[in-house]
Design an enzyme around this catalytic site. Structure first.
Site, PDB file in Angstrom:
ATOM      1  N   LYS A  83      56.207  12.891  41.286  1.00 22.63           N
ATOM      2  CA  LYS A  83      56.675  13.059  42.661  1.00 22.63           C
ATOM      3  C   LYS A  83      55.794  12.207  43.581  1.00 22.63           C
ATOM      4  O   LYS A  83      54.565  12.348  43.570  1.00 22.63           O
ATOM      5  CB  LYS A  83      56.531  14.541  43.011  1.00 22.63           C
ATOM      6  CG  LYS A  83      57.548  15.078  43.975  1.00 22.63           C
ATOM      7  CD  LYS A  83      57.347  16.596  44.013  1.00 22.63           C
ATOM      8  CE  LYS A  83      58.250  17.278  44.950  1.00 22.63           C
ATOM      9  NZ  LYS A  83      57.848  18.688  45.143  1.00 22.63           N
TER      10      LYS A  83
HETATM   11  C1  E4P Z   1      60.161  20.562  47.149  1.00 16.49           C
HETATM   12  O1  E4P Z   1      59.964  19.916  46.145  1.00 16.49           O
HETATM   13  C2  E4P Z   1      59.103  21.198  47.942  1.00 16.49           C
HETATM   14  O2  E4P Z   1      58.158  21.686  47.033  1.00 16.49           O
HETATM   15  C3  E4P Z   1      59.564  22.398  48.724  1.00 16.49           C
HETATM   16  O3  E4P Z   1      60.943  22.657  48.549  1.00 16.49           O
HETATM   17  C4  E4P Z   1      59.114  22.437  50.147  1.00 16.49           C
HETATM   18  O4  E4P Z   1      59.551  23.642  50.716  1.00 16.49           O
HETATM   19  P1  E4P Z   1      58.879  24.295  52.016  1.00 16.49           P
HETATM   20  O5  E4P Z   1      59.431  23.601  53.216  1.00 16.49           O
HETATM   21  O6  E4P Z   1      59.323  25.728  51.955  1.00 16.49           O
HETATM   22  O7  E4P Z   1      57.406  24.126  51.863  1.00 16.49           O
END
Ligand code: E4P
Length: 221
Positions: A83
């Site tokens: 990522k």
């Molecule tokens: C996605 O890969 C992220 O880890 C996640 O969905 C972010 O979510 P949040 O806005 O609840 O932190």
């Protein structure tokens, strides 16, 4: 639509994986930090439990660091998706890692143009964060519609991974649009399982069975 769990919590991962619900996992540094302990142990354990794609995030902000970290993260398993953030260096790393056969998830996507550029850089997944857009008064789900339309126009192989999901209605809306994947916090997946009429219905069935047992003491199904 595939379902990923958005967590580094091993207990939740095991629970939902045992129910056969999980196609993959997404993590990020904040989710790892929330669990405490050694993040390397957590990443090793998650990639062992889950057979599907597991996104593990780099923390370097410049190209060469992302490349090094991406390759190290990939050592956790062939199911690791690296990522990277939606930045110029992130896209450059996405292009290089993808061309070396290492799949990439470009995260922190908040506009259709960012998704388009990530797809052109060879991303396997783009992660638009819908809840964070809703939080600032924008329509997160509209972004998913726009990305879906753009990707279908050009047959990009890149998958739309809907992230920052806050509640079950987000999941229904993403499924209606035809998003490829939703990544869910455990609490949202828990809520999707529940319905008050299911609970009441089961209680009634069991009460009625007890009545039958009262007159047929040896009865068994
Ligand atoms: C996605 O890969 C992220 O880890 C996640 O969905 C972010 O979510 P949040 O806005 O609840 O932190």
């Amino acid at each position: 639509m595939k379902i990923f769990l958005d967590t580094a919590n091993l207990e939740s991962i095991k629970k939902f994986n045992d129910m056969g619900l999980l196609d993959g996992i997404t993590t990020n540094p904040s989710l790892l930090s929330k669990e405490g302990g050694n993040p390397k142990d957590a990443m090793a354990e998650i990639t062992k439990i889950i057979k599907g794609d597991v996104s593990l995030e780099v923390v370097s902000t410049e190209y060469s660091g992302m490349m090094e970290e991406g390759k190290r993260l990939r050592e956790y398993g062939d199911n690791v998706i690296v990522k990277v953030p939606m930045t110029p260096d992130g896209l450059k790393a996405c292009k290089s890692l993808s061309s070396e056969g290492i799949p990439v998830n470009v995260t922190l996507i908040f506009s259709p143009n960012q998704a388009l550029l990530a797809a052109k850089s060879g991303a396997k997944y783009v992660s638009p964060f819908i809840g964070r857009l809703d939080d600032i008064g924008q329509d997160g789900m509209h972004l998913i519609k726009e990305i879906k339309e753009i990707f279908s126009n050009y047959n990009f192989g890149t998958k739309i991974l809907v992230a920052s999901i806050r509640h079950p209605i987000h999941v229904i809306d993403a499924a209606k649009i035809g998003a490829d994947v939703v990544t869910l916090p455990p609490v949202v997946l828990d809520k999707m399982l529940q319905h008050p009429l299911t609970k009441i219905g089961l209680e009634n069935f069991l009460t009625d069975w007890e009545k039958l047992k009262a007159v047929n003491p040896d009865i068994k199904i």
